[in-house]
Write a protein that holds these residues in place. Structure first.
Motif, PDB file in Angstrom:
ATOM      1  N   SER A 109      31.202  52.364  35.749  1.00 41.11           N
ATOM      2  CA  SER A 109      30.909  52.269  34.317  1.00 41.11           C
ATOM      3  C   SER A 109      31.750  51.197  33.654  1.00 41.11           C
ATOM      4  O   SER A 109      31.256  50.383  32.872  1.00 41.11           O
ATOM      5  N   LEU A 152      12.128  50.441  32.230  1.00 40.04           N
ATOM      6  CA  LEU A 152      12.264  51.516  31.249  1.00 40.04           C
ATOM      7  C   LEU A 152      12.615  52.817  31.954  1.00 40.04           C
ATOM      8  O   LEU A 152      13.494  53.572  31.535  1.00 40.04           O
ATOM      9  N   ILE A 153      11.898  53.051  33.022  1.00 42.10           N
ATOM     10  CA  ILE A 153      12.153  54.284  33.779  1.00 42.10           C
ATOM     11  C   ILE A 153      13.575  54.273  34.330  1.00 42.10           C
ATOM     12  O   ILE A 153      14.296  55.274  34.266  1.00 42.10           O
ATOM     13  N   SER A 155      16.108  52.782  33.038  1.00 39.55           N
ATOM     14  CA  SER A 155      17.002  53.052  31.920  1.00 39.55           C
ATOM     15  C   SER A 155      17.182  54.542  31.708  1.00 39.55           C
ATOM     16  O   SER A 155      18.289  55.053  31.562  1.00 39.55           O
ATOM     17  N   ILE A 156      16.058  55.236  31.700  1.00 41.70           N
ATOM     18  CA  ILE A 156      16.123  56.663  31.452  1.00 41.70           C
ATOM     19  C   ILE A 156      16.764  57.399  32.612  1.00 41.70           C
ATOM     20  O   ILE A 156      17.665  58.225  32.436  1.00 41.70           O
ATOM     21  N   LEU A 158      18.750  56.330  35.200  1.00 37.95           N
ATOM     22  CA  LEU A 158      20.171  56.075  35.428  1.00 37.95           C
ATOM     23  C   LEU A 158      21.006  56.490  34.217  1.00 37.95           C
ATOM     24  O   LEU A 158      22.079  57.085  34.371  1.00 37.95           O
ATOM     25  N   GLY A 159      20.500  56.196  33.036  1.00 35.48           N
ATOM     26  CA  GLY A 159      21.219  56.596  31.836  1.00 35.48           C
ATOM     27  C   GLY A 159      21.467  58.092  31.807  1.00 35.48           C
ATOM     28  O   GLY A 159      22.555  58.549  31.450  1.00 35.48           O
ATOM     29  N   SER A 160      20.452  58.868  32.204  1.00 34.76           N
ATOM     30  CA  SER A 160      20.616  60.315  32.144  1.00 34.76           C
ATOM     31  C   SER A 160      21.584  60.842  33.208  1.00 34.76           C
ATOM     32  O   SER A 160      22.376  61.738  32.937  1.00 34.76           O
ATOM     33  N   ASN A 163      25.168  59.732  31.998  1.00 35.64           N
ATOM     34  CA  ASN A 163      25.628  60.486  30.837  1.00 35.64           C
ATOM     35  C   ASN A 163      25.874  61.952  31.170  1.00 35.64           C
ATOM     36  O   ASN A 163      26.812  62.565  30.664  1.00 35.64           O
ATOM     37  N   SER A 164      25.039  62.493  32.024  1.00 30.11           N
ATOM     38  CA  SER A 164      25.245  63.888  32.410  1.00 30.11           C
ATOM     39  C   SER A 164      26.533  64.063  33.193  1.00 30.11           C
ATOM     40  O   SER A 164      27.298  65.004  32.975  1.00 30.11           O
ATOM     41  N   ARG A 166      29.097  62.143  33.077  1.00 27.62           N
ATOM     42  CA  ARG A 166      30.205  61.936  32.161  1.00 27.62           C
ATOM     43  C   ARG A 166      30.442  63.180  31.314  1.00 27.62           C
ATOM     44  O   ARG A 166      31.586  63.523  31.003  1.00 27.62           O
TER      45      ARG A 166
ATOM     46  N   SER B 113      33.701  53.628  28.095  1.00 28.38           N
ATOM     47  CA  SER B 113      33.910  53.721  29.542  1.00 28.38           C
ATOM     48  C   SER B 113      35.327  53.311  29.911  1.00 28.38           C
ATOM     49  O   SER B 113      35.643  53.110  31.069  1.00 28.38           O
ATOM     50  N   LEU B 152      21.523  67.341  26.987  1.00 31.17           N
ATOM     51  CA  LEU B 152      20.641  66.667  27.941  1.00 31.17           C
ATOM     52  C   LEU B 152      19.778  65.649  27.212  1.00 31.17           C
ATOM     53  O   LEU B 152      19.606  64.514  27.642  1.00 31.17           O
ATOM     54  N   SER B 155      21.728  62.708  26.278  1.00 29.41           N
ATOM     55  CA  SER B 155      21.936  61.844  27.435  1.00 29.41           C
ATOM     56  C   SER B 155      20.776  60.879  27.609  1.00 29.41           C
ATOM     57  O   SER B 155      20.953  59.683  27.787  1.00 29.41           O
ATOM     58  N   ILE B 156      19.583  61.460  27.546  1.00 26.47           N
ATOM     59  CA  ILE B 156      18.410  60.633  27.768  1.00 26.47           C
ATOM     60  C   ILE B 156      18.187  59.662  26.620  1.00 26.47           C
ATOM     61  O   ILE B 156      17.959  58.476  26.812  1.00 26.47           O
ATOM     62  N   GLY B 159      21.222  57.156  26.388  1.00 29.75           N
ATOM     63  CA  GLY B 159      21.218  56.357  27.620  1.00 29.75           C
ATOM     64  C   GLY B 159      20.093  55.346  27.621  1.00 29.75           C
ATOM     65  O   GLY B 159      20.284  54.189  28.004  1.00 29.75           O
ATOM     66  N   SER B 160      18.929  55.762  27.146  1.00 34.45           N
ATOM     67  CA  SER B 160      17.789  54.842  27.180  1.00 34.45           C
ATOM     68  C   SER B 160      17.919  53.728  26.147  1.00 34.45           C
ATOM     69  O   SER B 160      17.580  52.582  26.415  1.00 34.45           O
ATOM     70  N   ASN B 163      20.744  51.340  27.530  1.00 28.64           N
ATOM     71  CA  ASN B 163      20.315  50.569  28.692  1.00 28.64           C
ATOM     72  C   ASN B 163      19.232  49.566  28.330  1.00 28.64           C
ATOM     73  O   ASN B 163      19.197  48.456  28.858  1.00 28.64           O
ATOM     74  N   SER B 164      18.350  49.943  27.437  1.00 23.70           N
ATOM     75  CA  SER B 164      17.300  49.011  27.029  1.00 23.70           C
ATOM     76  C   SER B 164      17.887  47.819  26.289  1.00 23.70           C
ATOM     77  O   SER B 164      17.497  46.673  26.514  1.00 23.70           O
ATOM     78  N   LEU B 183       8.301  54.146  25.795  1.00 21.13           N
ATOM     79  CA  LEU B 183       9.546  54.735  26.276  1.00 21.13           C
ATOM     80  C   LEU B 183       9.868  56.026  25.533  1.00 21.13           C
ATOM     81  O   LEU B 183      10.198  57.052  26.136  1.00 21.13           O
ATOM     82  N   ILE B 186       7.773  58.956  26.536  1.00 24.50           N
ATOM     83  CA  ILE B 186       8.195  59.636  27.761  1.00 24.50           C
ATOM     84  C   ILE B 186       9.132  60.782  27.416  1.00 24.50           C
ATOM     85  O   ILE B 186       8.985  61.903  27.879  1.00 24.50           O
TER      86      ILE B 186
END
Lengths: 193, 193, 193, 193
Positions: A109, A152-153, A155-156, A158-160, A163-164, A166, B113, B152, B155-156, B159-160, B163-164, B183, B186
């Motif tokens: 990170s 995009l996927i 992002s979601i 890996l981001g999740s 973050n989880s 963390r 981080s 949760l 996080s999503i 995170g999204s 990252n985007s 996005l 989703i």
DNA sequence: CATGAATGAGGGTTCATTCAT
DNA sequence: TATGAATGAACCCTCATTCAT
């Protein structure tokens, strides 16, 4: 520079682990070469024999951490299972790996949000390549929609995970299997056909 | 210490902007007090009049960046709209803000981080509080499921966005309105009732 | 960088003298910044406040040494005397200066035979400019031959002063007035009309 | 330590030439043992088999350079010629040698103006012994004055060769035969009977 | 003989911080 | 209030030297 005898592998591994832990605790700049030397038991000069600068060492340790993360997640992927299960297992294995090795999460990170990162050409985010491959196959086999950009996927996804993980490290909110399933389901619902 | 006359507000703002930009470019440790002083035109001694250490300055700039991000996203929230639209607008405004101010994204990312972060007690992740409030109301009004832990979703969601935005800064992959909608959909698909 | 208040002149002079002496004794590389700092009583950081590198300090001290040598020799030149007498006095004063300040001779000698020197563009040897001016006038006034390249005369003139001074420092062979006259006469005999 | 087989002579010569060139370019302290090792193709450990320290190697290379200079100048002396011609030829041969081997000039110059030099007992300046012998004979044979201290003549003689050679290396002012004759004549005029 | 990995003291330099003005 | 010269601990890195192979 990287031709290491069998004997040295242990020393180098110790060097990597020490660096990982110190950087996680004190940051890249808070971790001095002398600290690494003292903690790992390897003389400063010796470290510089293998890596010609602190930056080079940091990059080597990053590769090590990425490889370990890879092995623990995508490395355990089983193509005989259905895509949903595989998707969840990859998420889950990566999560398990990161909470078992918070120093790796912290290291990676820190790296990706630091100026170290920007300097490296075409340095795709950790695991992004492997995830893209997985998604391509899933599209080909008509398991997920073909009209959602894969980054995009990513992002979601890996981001999740990050973050989880963390969230566990910082607040001790650990996801049990049900929690993981719930979270992954949110994503899968959005992308499945 | 923080009671600043009108005249000084400009100086302080310049100090913040300078710090933000330098840290984005060179990192916390790559940015020295003398660099900040030179670039902002404020003498080192003067900076130490307002903030008694570099760490304190860094925290003040962080608060500034968080506040700006808040104003640009949740600050524009309109409770008269439906939850889905509000959800998407918050995401979208935050995204717009971050790609317009990459130095703020970089600053905040680096902070969260870094070991700076761990030292501060009960430091919830940026925007997590505001998002939690929004989700609580949405649950109360029966718009999203009540069995998904809010952290949760945070996080999503966060995170999204992050990252985007990073994906635009690093790879110039910019999301157009359609992309953003895809996005956010989703996520919304996964949590809506 | 060189704007020094009256108060600082003393500190800077102490810095110069210390550097001169240490370099004479231990050489450029044998003289560390911490030695200079300790011996001169000026903190390392302060030295770096005035000179941004060791090299820059070394060049500043060189200029100081050259200026002192100039003042002691050509600076005392009296154009009302005849050229022979002036020639001898310049030689003699320079010799006196160098044996009184062996650290300056050592410093300058080390510099001009070191790789430091080659890096500087159009860096004529110490005193060569002033000597050339003197010779030009002497030629104009029909006192010395006009068919001898001046850099040859410089070679002999400066080479003999430096070697004689070194001979005193190393072997304690000191030239008395008669000896100086004998030596200078050798040169003058060769160039006078 | 110095008894070298025929086979090794080449290695040692390579070692000397490498050292000579590196020191000329980077100075004694700018030339590390590892540089010498890499450039000469001889392992560091091997160098330490022949010379027990860097200083010892430096002295050995100095002796080598002095010997080469000797052979090229006094070594070609022909006692059947008259003293004036011999004087000029020695000067001329030494000059030719030094401009053909600037690395030797640089090496020797650096040595004699460095603190390395002072440490060695009774280390007369390069070539001074041979020149003294020549002058003694010339006095005996009534060719030059007997009332000029020989070290003065040495100062002029060696100083002029070295400075002239340096003038070529640095400024590309090369002396042709006429120039050499003019310069040597200046000296000879001053000392001949 | 020959090698080069290993060592750690010491090099030049930076930088957060202080304090007299 | 505002300044920036002064400080020195600590940084990254080099290098002469050793020694097991």
């Amino acid at each position: 520079m990287n031709v290491l005898s069998e004997i040295n592998n242990k020393k180098i591994e110790a060097l990597f682990l020490t660096t990982l832990e110190l950087v996680a605790k004190y940051g890249f700049h808070g971790t001095s070469m002398s600290m690494i030397s003292k903690e790992s038991g390897i003389a400063i000069g010796t470290i510089y024999h293998y890596y010609k600068s602190k930056d080079e060492l940091i990059m080597a340790v990053l590769e090590y951490a990425k490889k370990k993360g890879m092995e623990a997640s995508f490395g355990k992927d089983n193509i005989e299972l259905d895509y949903y299960t595989r998707f969840m297992l990859i998420w889950s294995h990566l999560y398990d790996h990161l909470i078992a090795h918070p120093e790796m999460l912290s290291y990676i990170s820190q790296y990706y949000s630091s100026p170290y990162c920007g300097q490296v050409e075409d340095d795709t985010y950790c695991f992004q390549g492997e995830l893209a491959l997985f998604l391509n196959n899933a599209v080909r086999d008509n398991c997920i929609k073909d009209n959602i950009p894969h980054h995009l996927i990513s992002s979601i996804f890996l981001g999740s995970v990050v973050n989880s993980a963390r969230d566990w490290i910082k607040n001790k909110n650990k996801l049990d299997e049900q929690g993981i399933r719930a979270l992954v389901d949110i994503i899968w619902e959005g992308i499945k056909i």
